[in-house]
Design a protein around this motif. Structure first.
Motif, PDB file in Angstrom:
ATOM      1  N   ALA A   1      15.438  11.321 -18.089  1.00 50.63           N
ATOM      2  CA  ALA A   1      14.247  11.467 -17.253  1.00 50.63           C
ATOM      3  C   ALA A   1      14.712  11.829 -15.854  1.00 50.63           C
ATOM      4  N   LEU A   2      14.242  12.936 -15.333  1.00 53.47           N
ATOM      5  CA  LEU A   2      14.606  13.380 -13.991  1.00 53.47           C
ATOM      6  C   LEU A   2      13.525  12.926 -13.027  1.00 53.47           C
ATOM      7  N   LEU A   3      13.918  12.130 -12.031  1.00 55.01           N
ATOM      8  CA  LEU A   3      12.965  11.602 -11.060  1.00 55.01           C
ATOM      9  C   LEU A   3      13.198  12.283  -9.723  1.00 55.01           C
ATOM     10  N   HIS A   4      12.163  12.931  -9.230  1.00 54.97           N
ATOM     11  CA  HIS A   4      12.261  13.679  -7.980  1.00 54.97           C
ATOM     12  C   HIS A   4      11.028  13.385  -7.137  1.00 54.97           C
ATOM     13  N   GLU A   5      11.269  12.804  -5.960  1.00 56.83           N
ATOM     14  CA  GLU A   5      10.183  12.454  -5.042  1.00 56.83           C
ATOM     15  C   GLU A   5       9.118  11.611  -5.728  1.00 56.83           C
ATOM     16  N   GLY A   6       9.580  10.671  -6.561  1.00 59.33           N
ATOM     17  CA  GLY A   6       8.680   9.723  -7.181  1.00 59.33           C
ATOM     18  C   GLY A   6       7.934  10.210  -8.407  1.00 59.33           C
TER      19      GLY A   6
ATOM     20  N   ALA B   1       0.815  -1.212   0.000  1.00 66.23           N
ATOM     21  CA  ALA B   1       0.000   0.000   0.000  1.00 66.23           C
ATOM     22  C   ALA B   1       0.849   1.263   0.000  1.00 66.23           C
ATOM     23  N   ARG B   2       2.154   1.121   0.122  1.00 63.68           N
ATOM     24  CA  ARG B   2       3.038   2.281   0.173  1.00 63.68           C
ATOM     25  C   ARG B   2       3.447   2.702  -1.233  1.00 63.68           C
ATOM     26  N   THR B   3       3.071   3.890  -1.630  1.00 64.26           N
ATOM     27  CA  THR B   3       3.398   4.412  -2.954  1.00 64.26           C
ATOM     28  C   THR B   3       4.743   5.140  -2.910  1.00 64.26           C
ATOM     29  N   ILE B   4       5.643   4.756  -3.837  1.00 68.69           N
ATOM     30  CA  ILE B   4       6.948   5.393  -3.951  1.00 68.69           C
ATOM     31  C   ILE B   4       6.940   6.437  -5.061  1.00 68.69           C
ATOM     32  N   GLY B   5       6.281   6.128  -6.168  1.00 71.89           N
ATOM     33  CA  GLY B   5       6.221   7.050  -7.305  1.00 71.89           C
ATOM     34  C   GLY B   5       4.892   6.956  -8.003  1.00 71.89           C
ATOM     35  N   SER B   6       4.538   7.994  -8.729  1.00 71.68           N
ATOM     36  CA  SER B   6       3.237   8.001  -9.394  1.00 71.68           C
ATOM     37  C   SER B   6       3.265   8.855 -10.656  1.00 71.68           C
ATOM     38  N   SER B   7       2.319   8.535 -11.544  1.00 69.95           N
ATOM     39  CA  SER B   7       2.074   9.319 -12.767  1.00 69.95           C
ATOM     40  C   SER B   7       3.306   9.425 -13.657  1.00 69.95           C
ATOM     41  N   VAL B   8       4.054   8.327 -13.798  1.00 71.03           N
ATOM     42  CA  VAL B   8       5.245   8.320 -14.653  1.00 71.03           C
ATOM     43  C   VAL B   8       4.871   7.765 -16.027  1.00 71.03           C
ATOM     44  N   SER B   9       5.074   8.563 -17.042  1.00 73.36           N
ATOM     45  CA  SER B   9       4.803   8.147 -18.417  1.00 73.36           C
ATOM     46  C   SER B   9       6.014   8.456 -19.282  1.00 73.36           C
TER      47      SER B   9
END
Length: 260
Positions: free
Chosen positions: A209-214, A14-22
């Motif tokens: 791709a820059l990933l910041h706080e998921g 249930a713990r989300t690390i990242g979201s809305s990555v396309s």
């Protein structure tokens, strides 16, 4: 082979690390994933590889959802190259590479002639045939990293996922690994790799791709996306960027203030 992440959310239970990555990745393209520790890079990779189920969205290969593919079918499409590590058992280099054929070998069967030929070809492709009989535990860190790349190539995948392939390597071995990465892409391999080094992004990547706080904080060509402002946002450090003679790009930090 086209890889597509479509509005992907990922995490553990249930713990989300990242979201809305396309994003998408096509043949012969190198996509660099840049972000600080804890940004979600490794969790994203695990979801791309099918080791973790997506919390939302989807991972697709040529339009087919990862969830519809068997483990063997996934292994024929995408291969993983971890960071080089010190093995506990002195397998010969050629046998470590041969392990990459596991997805192609029937259960309870031994590797056949073609499997050994493919493994030998992967070593030769990277200029490592002379190390085939050496124990994996007795070769250098750079050679271990190249062995892991050869093992992934033995799967005969279309896509390579590489987790910080130059981590813990000296400068010379970093350049050798990146040179082989660029060569594999020129041969048509699609590659996504993570790194903490902006210079490496400019050296080999077609897009970053820059990933910041998921979440994606930027996606596009390195010169357009990777700026002093975005590096400051990712790592909370000021940098200077510029073009060197010969056209290469360099990222450097100002001299640190010691307080003296």
């Amino acid at each position: 082979m086209m890889l597509e992440l479509r509005d992907l959310s990922f995490g553990y239970g249930a713990r989300t690390i990242g979201s809305s990555v396309s994003l998408t990745l096509g043949p012969g393209e190198i996509l660099a994933l840049l972000g600080p520790n804890g940004a979600g890079k490794t969790t994203l990779f695990k979801t791309m590889l099918g080791l973790l189920p997506p919390q939302a969205g989807d991972v697709l290969f040529d339009g087919a959802s990862l969830a519809t593919l068997s483990r063997a079918e996934r292994a024929k499409r995408i291969a993983y190259v971890p960071q080089a590590h010190a093995a506990l058992f002195p397998f010969k280099v050629r046998d470590v590479v041969l392990m990459g054929r596991a997805a192609q070998v029937a259960p309870f069967s031994a590797p056949g002639r073609r499997d050994r030929e493919v493994a030998a070809g992967a070593l030769d492709r990277l200029g490592m045939s002379h190390l085939g009989e050496r124990p994996y535990t007795e070769i250098s860190g750079g050679e271990r990293q190249m062995t892991l790349i050869a093992r992934a190539l033995a799967q005969e995948p279309k896509i390579l996922v590489m987790d910080e392939p130059t981590a813990s390597l000296d400068y010379g071995n970093q350049m050798r690994v990146l040179s082989h990465v660029r060569r594999l892409a020129a041969e048509g391999m699609a590659i996504v790799l993570s790194t903490h080094n902006p210079d490496h992004v400019f050296m080999v990547a077609d897009r970053v791709a820059l990933l910041h706080e998921g979440r994606l904080a930027g996606l596009g060509q390195p010169a357009e996306v990777l700026t002093p402002a975005t590096v400051k946002r990712l790592y909370d450090i000021d940098v200077v960027m510029g073009v060197l003679p010969g056209g290469s790009f360099q990222v450097s930090s100002p001299r640190l203030n010691t307080g003296e």
